[in-house]
Design an enzyme around this catalytic site. Structure first.
Site, PDB file in Angstrom:
ATOM      1  N   CYS A   1       0.800  -1.110  -0.028  1.00 22.90           N
ATOM      2  CA  CYS A   1       0.227   0.034  -0.133  1.00 22.90           C
ATOM      3  C   CYS A   1       0.823   1.378   0.065  1.00 22.90           C
ATOM      4  O   CYS A   1       1.995   1.170   0.413  1.00 22.90           O
ATOM      5  CB  CYS A   1      -0.951  -0.061   1.256  1.00 22.90           C
ATOM      6  SG  CYS A   1      -2.227   1.288   1.261  1.00 22.90           S
TER       7      CYS A   1
ATOM      8  N   TYR B   1      -4.362   1.730  11.690  1.00 16.85           N
ATOM      9  CA  TYR B   1      -5.294   0.522  12.329  1.00 16.85           C
ATOM     10  C   TYR B   1      -5.416  -0.445  11.255  1.00 16.85           C
ATOM     11  O   TYR B   1      -6.138  -1.540  11.185  1.00 16.85           O
ATOM     12  CB  TYR B   1      -6.800   1.042  12.488  1.00 16.85           C
ATOM     13  CG  TYR B   1      -7.322   1.789  11.099  1.00 16.85           C
ATOM     14  CD1 TYR B   1      -7.574   0.956  10.239  1.00 16.85           C
ATOM     15  CD2 TYR B   1      -7.917   3.217  11.632  1.00 16.85           C
ATOM     16  CE1 TYR B   1      -8.237   2.088   9.176  1.00 16.85           C
ATOM     17  CE2 TYR B   1      -8.445   3.854  10.610  1.00 16.85           C
ATOM     18  CZ  TYR B   1      -8.652   3.439   9.368  1.00 16.85           C
ATOM     19  OH  TYR B   1      -9.079   3.979   8.419  1.00 16.85           O
ATOM     20  N   CYS B   2      -4.766  -0.365  10.066  1.00 20.03           N
ATOM     21  CA  CYS B   2      -4.706  -1.325   8.977  1.00 20.03           C
ATOM     22  C   CYS B   2      -4.329  -2.841   9.472  1.00 20.03           C
ATOM     23  O   CYS B   2      -3.385  -3.094  10.038  1.00 20.03           O
ATOM     24  CB  CYS B   2      -3.606  -0.918   7.825  1.00 20.03           C
ATOM     25  SG  CYS B   2      -3.849  -2.172   6.659  1.00 20.03           S
TER      26      CYS B   2
ATOM     27  N   SER C   1     -12.323   4.728   0.739  1.00 20.09           N
ATOM     28  CA  SER C   1     -11.993   4.629   2.334  1.00 20.09           C
ATOM     29  C   SER C   1     -11.830   6.039   2.608  1.00 20.09           C
ATOM     30  O   SER C   1     -10.695   6.584   2.147  1.00 20.09           O
ATOM     31  CB  SER C   1     -10.819   3.701   2.446  1.00 20.09           C
ATOM     32  OG  SER C   1     -10.997   2.467   1.798  1.00 20.09           O
TER      33      SER C   1
ATOM     34  N   CYS D   1     -21.720 -17.720   7.323  1.00 21.88           N
ATOM     35  CA  CYS D   1     -20.616 -16.865   6.387  1.00 21.88           C
ATOM     36  C   CYS D   1     -20.062 -18.093   5.426  1.00 21.88           C
ATOM     37  O   CYS D   1     -20.526 -19.225   5.328  1.00 21.88           O
ATOM     38  CB  CYS D   1     -19.779 -16.281   7.129  1.00 21.88           C
ATOM     39  SG  CYS D   1     -18.776 -16.973   8.404  1.00 21.88           S
TER      40      CYS D   1
ATOM     41  N   CYS E   1     -11.518 -16.090   4.364  1.00 20.94           N
ATOM     42  CA  CYS E   1     -12.325 -14.886   4.330  1.00 20.94           C
ATOM     43  C   CYS E   1     -11.012 -13.705   4.402  1.00 20.94           C
ATOM     44  O   CYS E   1     -10.011 -14.157   4.613  1.00 20.94           O
ATOM     45  CB  CYS E   1     -12.926 -14.814   5.904  1.00 20.94           C
ATOM     46  SG  CYS E   1     -13.620 -13.311   6.031  1.00 20.94           S
ATOM     47  N   ASP E   2     -11.664 -12.657   4.052  1.00 15.79           N
ATOM     48  CA  ASP E   2     -10.632 -11.427   3.924  1.00 15.79           C
ATOM     49  C   ASP E   2      -9.968 -11.246   5.262  1.00 15.79           C
ATOM     50  O   ASP E   2      -8.970 -10.714   5.457  1.00 15.79           O
ATOM     51  CB  ASP E   2     -11.344 -10.251   3.712  1.00 15.79           C
ATOM     52  CG  ASP E   2     -10.535  -9.020   3.559  1.00 15.79           C
ATOM     53  OD1 ASP E   2      -9.624  -8.943   3.092  1.00 15.79           O
ATOM     54  OD2 ASP E   2     -11.155  -7.857   3.894  1.00 15.79           O
TER      55      ASP E   2
ATOM     56  N   CYS F   1     -28.597 -10.247  14.573  1.00 18.67           N
ATOM     57  CA  CYS F   1     -27.108 -10.022  14.910  1.00 18.67           C
ATOM     58  C   CYS F   1     -26.240 -11.343  14.545  1.00 18.67           C
ATOM     59  O   CYS F   1     -25.618 -11.347  13.830  1.00 18.67           O
ATOM     60  CB  CYS F   1     -26.853  -9.706  16.266  1.00 18.67           C
ATOM     61  SG  CYS F   1     -25.204  -9.752  16.726  1.00 18.67           S
TER      62      CYS F   1
END
Length: 431
Positions: free
Chosen positions: A40, A46-47, A148, A312, A327-328, A378
């Site tokens: 990046c 916080y990444c 973002s 999920c 998952c991401d 939820c």
């Protein structure tokens, strides 16, 4: 963004087979593609993804090869029966690959597209590199862009900085202006952290009034202190605190989360304040991911995003070298399920291992959740955030639970009212 870090309901499978004449599906899954891996041009405090460079032993200088790209596009299209296939490009920062890479993306998509099939692309970006040339390409090829951005200047620049520590707000807004000049549709993705969570109306009004976004995704920032090395659900049980205790909130020297993680109570207050503003001023004009799904679920429909769904597992991630992860947010060695070089992507998506991962969202809920009146709104939120114990000491409770419960306690009567009005509009009959 409709599918950046949360997966849209259209990614969930159904039992019907695609006919080529309408939206009947047999195989549907979604993959977030990381063509630059963790590389990046920013160094956001916080990444959660920058650390993957060391964890996965990535080479920062190389991106996704043409060979991996073509194999991914081919397998992703071939593995689905729906009339719509959505490609999501993220990072790291995907625009670092350059326009030429995405020209290849479009070329391969056209090459492998099935008759009657619609291919769509979305691009999640920090906006720093966007200019007129990028905007022209994105408009011509009908990309949906996710920006973002964390609020007005002082809130955005708190954590979203360059590698040299410089603010990025002005650069982001220049990128947004380029999109606007060329009519490129864009959504806003807000990471709700410990700082901007305390200014809910300032954040929301900036997004809808100054930025001009009509779709806003709020993602709570929740990061265990050891998130760079320890995979979710691999925490040490003896270190997990009870919800509401000092260690279950940011700021304590012995907290289980980073200092920039959102406080659970602040998360609830943020949602309540924004929801009230949305209902009173923007209902039907602005879409907010968490509120849209809450309305749908109150009407008896399934969750519209993965974090609010019962299950999920249909939102995988592909790294730049072709490795596939569950998952991401689970891009850790423990959750690598294969590699498209030696496995079919569709086989991995519907494998027993991945199904177990997806079913675990519901099956591992503690009794405290199963007895909660808001369970079906939820479903324990995202499993990666199940960092704390229930009041009676059971493992597996979501860190954000106090805020989530406070929000639904406030919002449920209003959600029921909205649901009733919508049902009346749909049927002409009062329900």
């Amino acid at each position: 963004m409709k599918n950046s870090t949360t997966i849209p309901v259209t990614a969930l499978p159904s039992a019907e087979k695609y006919t080529g004449k309408g939206p009947a599906y047999q195989r549907r899954f979604h993959v977030m593609a990381k063509p630059t891996g963790s590389t990046c041009n920013l160094d956001c405090t916080y990444c959660f993804y920058l650390s993957k460079e060391d964890l996965l032993h990535q080479d920062r200088q190389t991106g996704m090869s043409d060979e991996v790209l073509e194999n991914f596009v081919r397998q992703y299209i071939d593995g689905q029966d729906g009339e719509q296939v959505v490609f999501s490009w993220q990072g790291g920062e995907p625009t670092l690959m350059g326009i030429e890479f995405f020209q290849k993306v479009v070329k391969f998509q056209k090459q492998y597209q099935k008759p009657g099939q619609r291919i769509e692309n979305d691009l999640q970006t920090n906006g720093i590199l966007l200019n007129d040339k990028w905007a022209e390409f994105l408009k011509e090829n009908q990309f949906l862009v996710g920006i973002s951005i964390d609020g007005p200047r002082e809130l955005h620049d708190r954590y979203r900085v360059t590698r040299s520590g410089k603010p990025t707000f002005d650069k982001v807004m220049e990128g947004v202006d380029a999109l606007k000049r060329h009519g490129v549709p864009f959504n806003a993705l807000v990471t709700v952290n410990r700082t901007n969570a305390r200014f809910p109306l300032e954040v929301y009004r900036f997004m809808t009034q100054e930025l001009g976004a009509t779709y806003v995704q709020f993602n709570p920032c929740v990061e265990p202190v050891d998130f760079t090395s320890t995979a979710p659900q691999f925490w040490h049980d003896d270190t997990i605190p009870v919800t509401g205790s000092r260690r279950a909130r940011p700021g304590d020297l012995d907290s289980i989360v980073t200092d920039w993680s959102v406080d659970p109570e602040d998360w609830g207050n943020f949602l309540i304040s924004v929801f009230e503003e949305w209902v009173n001023n923007d209902l039907g004009r602005v879409q907010v991911n968490l509120f849209e799904t809450a309305v749908a679920q109150t009407m008896g429909m399934p969750g519209q995003i993965c974090t609010s769904s019962e299950f999920c597992g249909k939102g995988l991630a592909i790294e730049k070298n072709g490795e596939i992860y569950s998952c991401d947010h689970y891009v850790y060695p423990e959750y690598q399920i294969g590699d498209i070089a030696d496995s079919k992507l569709s086989h991995l998506a519907f494998s027993e291992r991945q199904q177990a991962f997806g079913m675990g969202k519901r099956d591992t809920l503690p009794t405290y959740c199963k007895q909660c009146p808001y369970l079906k709104l939820c479903w324990g939120e995202c499993p990666k955030n199940r960092l704390v114990r229930t009041p009676d000491g059971e493992l597996g409770l979501n860190y954000l639970c106090p805020g989530i419960k406070a929000f639904f306690n406030y919002a449920e009567p209003i959600l029921v009212g909205i649901s009733t009005l919508l049902k009346r509009d749909f049927t002409g009959v009062k329900k």
